[in-house]
Scaffold this motif. Structure first.
Motif, PDB file in Angstrom:
ATOM      1  N   SER A  61       0.810  -1.227   0.000  1.00 35.47           N
ATOM      2  CA  SER A  61       0.000   0.000   0.000  1.00 35.47           C
ATOM      3  C   SER A  61       0.837   1.270   0.000  1.00 35.47           C
ATOM      4  CB  SER A  61      -0.931  -0.012   1.219  1.00 35.47           C
ATOM      5  OG  SER A  61      -0.169  -0.056   2.419  1.00 35.47           O
ATOM      6  N   HIS A  62       2.159   1.151  -0.125  1.00 36.65           N
ATOM      7  CA  HIS A  62       2.989   2.373  -0.102  1.00 36.65           C
ATOM      8  C   HIS A  62       4.262   2.140  -0.905  1.00 36.65           C
ATOM      9  CE1 HIS A  62       4.715   5.898   2.477  1.00 36.65           C
ATOM     10  NE2 HIS A  62       5.476   5.733   1.408  1.00 36.65           N
ATOM     11  N   THR A  63       4.298   2.710  -2.129  1.00 32.08           N
ATOM     12  CA  THR A  63       5.535   2.688  -2.920  1.00 32.08           C
ATOM     13  C   THR A  63       5.655   4.005  -3.686  1.00 32.08           C
ATOM     14  OG1 THR A  63       4.736   1.842  -5.053  1.00 32.08           O
ATOM     15  CG2 THR A  63       5.188   0.194  -3.359  1.00 32.08           C
ATOM     16  N   HIS A  64       6.862   4.232  -4.194  1.00 28.78           N
ATOM     17  CA  HIS A  64       7.126   5.409  -5.065  1.00 28.78           C
ATOM     18  C   HIS A  64       7.886   4.855  -6.279  1.00 28.78           C
ATOM     19  CE1 HIS A  64       6.859   8.348  -1.522  1.00 28.78           C
ATOM     20  NE2 HIS A  64       7.066   7.201  -0.902  1.00 28.78           N
ATOM     21  N   LEU A  65       7.185   4.281  -7.232  1.00 27.78           N
ATOM     22  CA  LEU A  65       7.865   3.521  -8.292  1.00 27.78           C
ATOM     23  C   LEU A  65       8.077   4.279  -9.596  1.00 27.78           C
ATOM     24  CD1 LEU A  65       6.111   0.037  -7.848  1.00 27.78           C
ATOM     25  CD2 LEU A  65       8.310   0.797  -6.924  1.00 27.78           C
ATOM     26  N   SER A  68       6.231  -1.892   1.516  1.00 27.42           N
ATOM     27  CA  SER A  68       7.669  -1.878   1.186  1.00 27.42           C
ATOM     28  C   SER A  68       8.248  -0.477   1.106  1.00 27.42           C
ATOM     29  CB  SER A  68       7.893  -2.583  -0.162  1.00 27.42           C
ATOM     30  OG  SER A  68       7.465  -1.746  -1.233  1.00 27.42           O
ATOM     31  N   ASN A  69       7.400   0.530   0.753  1.00 26.40           N
ATOM     32  CA  ASN A  69       7.904   1.890   0.497  1.00 26.40           C
ATOM     33  C   ASN A  69       8.999   1.868  -0.571  1.00 26.40           C
ATOM     34  OD1 ASN A  69       8.193   4.651   0.667  1.00 26.40           O
ATOM     35  ND2 ASN A  69       9.524   4.604   2.471  1.00 26.40           N
ATOM     36  N   CYS A  70       8.884   0.985  -1.551  1.00 22.92           N
ATOM     37  CA  CYS A  70       9.955   0.899  -2.550  1.00 22.92           C
ATOM     38  C   CYS A  70      10.161   2.258  -3.225  1.00 22.92           C
ATOM     39  CB  CYS A  70       9.593  -0.173  -3.595  1.00 22.92           C
ATOM     40  SG  CYS A  70      10.940  -0.452  -4.758  1.00 22.92           S
ATOM     41  N   ASP A  75       1.602   7.015   7.356  1.00 25.73           N
ATOM     42  CA  ASP A  75       2.670   6.082   7.005  1.00 25.73           C
ATOM     43  C   ASP A  75       4.014   6.555   7.560  1.00 25.73           C
ATOM     44  OD1 ASP A  75       0.359   5.892   5.371  1.00 25.73           O
ATOM     45  OD2 ASP A  75       1.457   4.780   3.861  1.00 25.73           O
ATOM     46  N   HIS A  76       4.838   5.604   7.936  1.00 26.38           N
ATOM     47  CA  HIS A  76       6.137   5.756   8.602  1.00 26.38           C
ATOM     48  C   HIS A  76       5.963   5.601  10.105  1.00 26.38           C
ATOM     49  CE1 HIS A  76       8.786   6.587   5.231  1.00 26.38           C
ATOM     50  NE2 HIS A  76       7.865   7.401   4.751  1.00 26.38           N
ATOM     51  N   VAL A  77       5.363   6.597  10.776  1.00 24.02           N
ATOM     52  CA  VAL A  77       5.018   6.559  12.216  1.00 24.02           C
ATOM     53  C   VAL A  77       6.168   6.066  13.108  1.00 24.02           C
ATOM     54  CG1 VAL A  77       2.521   6.427  11.823  1.00 24.02           C
ATOM     55  CG2 VAL A  77       3.797   4.296  11.978  1.00 24.02           C
ATOM     56  N   VAL A 118      -1.128  10.236   4.663  1.00 18.28           N
ATOM     57  CA  VAL A 118      -0.122  11.206   5.123  1.00 18.28           C
ATOM     58  C   VAL A 118       1.189  10.475   5.386  1.00 18.28           C
ATOM     59  CG1 VAL A 118       0.495  12.838   6.965  1.00 18.28           C
ATOM     60  CG2 VAL A 118      -1.893  12.682   6.223  1.00 18.28           C
ATOM     61  N   HIS A 119       2.318  11.071   4.919  1.00 17.41           N
ATOM     62  CA  HIS A 119       3.647  10.635   5.378  1.00 17.41           C
ATOM     63  C   HIS A 119       3.894  11.396   6.680  1.00 17.41           C
ATOM     64  CE1 HIS A 119       4.538   9.148   1.329  1.00 17.41           C
ATOM     65  NE2 HIS A 119       5.740   8.777   1.714  1.00 17.41           N
ATOM     66  N   GLY A 120       3.961  10.709   7.804  1.00 19.12           N
ATOM     67  CA  GLY A 120       4.076  11.447   9.059  1.00 19.12           C
ATOM     68  C   GLY A 120       4.990  10.809  10.073  1.00 19.12           C
TER      69      GLY A 120
END
Ligand SMILES: N=CN[C@@H](CCC(=O)O)C(=O)O
Ligand SMILES: [Zn+2]
Length: 395
Positions: A53-57, A295-297, A231-233, A208-210
């Motif tokens: 649910s979280h990537t930057h591809l 993964s936050n790839c 996300d991150h937390v 939110v990236h937080g």
């Protein structure tokens, strides 16, 4: 992972029947109905496909030198995003699409059957719209992250206006979600609030990236805006955990019924690659917060799409049980993308769980149980993957 059977039910000697893209039957193998095609799993473990649910591809370029500097003691800073932005802007549509397809194929081979990705390496109207358009042709959910970094030479307030106005309008046809990097060196609380307000008013779901690099307003804002995930937390005050737990007060985690709240998405591969403390997933679960693993790839902080690695890390180092880690990497991701429910509903089927009427997204491990993902970390256990009923990787 069928909520109706208990969220971490394990069935032994079972069979699953697909009909096209849907799961049609689950039960004891001895009672399985006849099927056109049969696959003997040979006693190996079958799980839902991963929901990442979280990537930057959507990016070009390489930041391995930045990674090496970090391993030599340099801290991670948001400014590295600018390096990828320059390379991404310079890449043509064909190359950017080809690279995205290759990353999507890598993720799928690793068991990922539902994939989100974000824009955020374009950072002007034309380039953000291009990233969103290309992403929408490849992945399942696209998130607008124009508010990733204020580009060099731009005034932060004017850039925030651009994100909230012309940039949002240009990406809108291609995206379901909007996100903001609310962090020191990225966007302030007030700027983030403006972005979230504009995107919510445009009908986008919010994330939110937080609290990635230090304590901050990210979790508070996510709760205030009813975001689907934060996300991150990594750096959470007790009040952040309490606020997140409060969003789940009308939710029954066992049956998956009621009103879902704000998912806390933990990104262990990123935490290791940036040498940040691992996100407090145990503390969040104990407080009653639904957790996702993703993964936050991306080329800066987490250049891996291996959900197997994330699950193994969550078990080995974040004090999650195997069942909790599996749930977070499947059903938790689906919750974070609001794709957890829906049985043959308007052609939309739930992902992240194996249940009748849900999408036939499953993976087969070369192992007798899912515990082997953490018991044998780093081993190539993903033997076969089916996405929407189609086999996409052979044993
Ligand atoms: N934290 C913000 N964005 C990415 C990193 C982006 C980059 O450094 O290129 C992340 O999720 O870690
Ligand atoms: Zn991210």
């Amino acid at each position: 992972m069928d909520p109706a059977r208990g969220s971490d039910a394990v069935l032994a000697d079972a069979a699953v029947v697909f009909d096209g893209e849907r799961i049609a039957w689950i039960g004891p193998a001895a009672e399985a109905p006849a099927a056109d095609e049969m696959h003997d799993a040979g006693g190996r473990a079958m799980l839902p496909g991963w929901v990442d649910s979280h990537t930057h591809l959507v990016f070009a370029g390489d930041r391995s030198a930045e990674f090496e500097a970090r391993m030599a003691g340099e801290p991670y800073a948001a400014g590295g995003i600018a390096v990828t932005t320059e390379a991404t802007r310079a890449a043509g549509d064909y190359d950017l699409t080809r690279m995205l397809l290759a990353r999507q194929a890598e993720a799928a081979a690793g068991g990922t059957t539902w994939l989100e990705t974000k824009t955020g390496y374009g950072l002007d109207v034309e380039q953000e719209a291009r990233s969103a358009r290309i992403a929408s042709t490849v992945v399942d959910d696209v998130t607008f992250l124009g508010a990733h970094l204020v580009p060099a030479g731009s005034d932060p307030e004017e850039y925030t206006d651009l994100v909230c106005g012309p940039m949002l309008a240009a990406v809108r046809p291609y995206v379901q979600w909007a996100d903001v990097f609310c962090e020191r060196g990225a966007f302030t609380e007030e700027q983030s609030r403006r972005v979230l307000t504009a995107c919510r008013d445009a009908g986008l779901g919010l994330r939110v990236h937080g609290n990635q690099l230090g304590p901050g307003a990210g979790v508070r804002l996510a709760v205030e805006f009813g975001a689907a995930s934060v996300d991150h937390v990594n750096y959470l005050a007790d009040s952040d955990v309490e606020a997140l737990a409060g969003t789940w007060r009308d939710w029954d985690a066992q049956t998956g019924s009621g009103q879902p709240g704000t998912v806390a998405t933990c990104l262990p591969a990123c935490d290791l690659s940036t040498r940040q403390p691992l996100a407090p997933a145990r503390r969040l679960l104990d407080a009653g917060v639904e957790v996702a693993l993703a993964s936050n790839c991306n080329p800066g902080t987490s250049y891996t799409s291996s959900m197997n690695f994330c699950v193994a890390t969550a078990v080995l180092q974040m004090e999650l049980s195997v069942a909790e880690a599996l749930r977070a990497a499947t059903y938790g991701g689906a919750l974070a993308l609001r794709r957890h429910a829906g049985v043959d509903e308007d052609g939309k089927r739930a992902v992240g769980s194996i249940a009748v009427g849900h999408r036939a997204d499953v993976q087969l491990l070369n192992a007798p149980s899912a515990a082997h993902l953490a018991y044998r970390p780093g081993m190539p256990l993903t033997a076969a993957v089916w996405r929407a009923g189609d086999r996409i990787r052979k044993t």
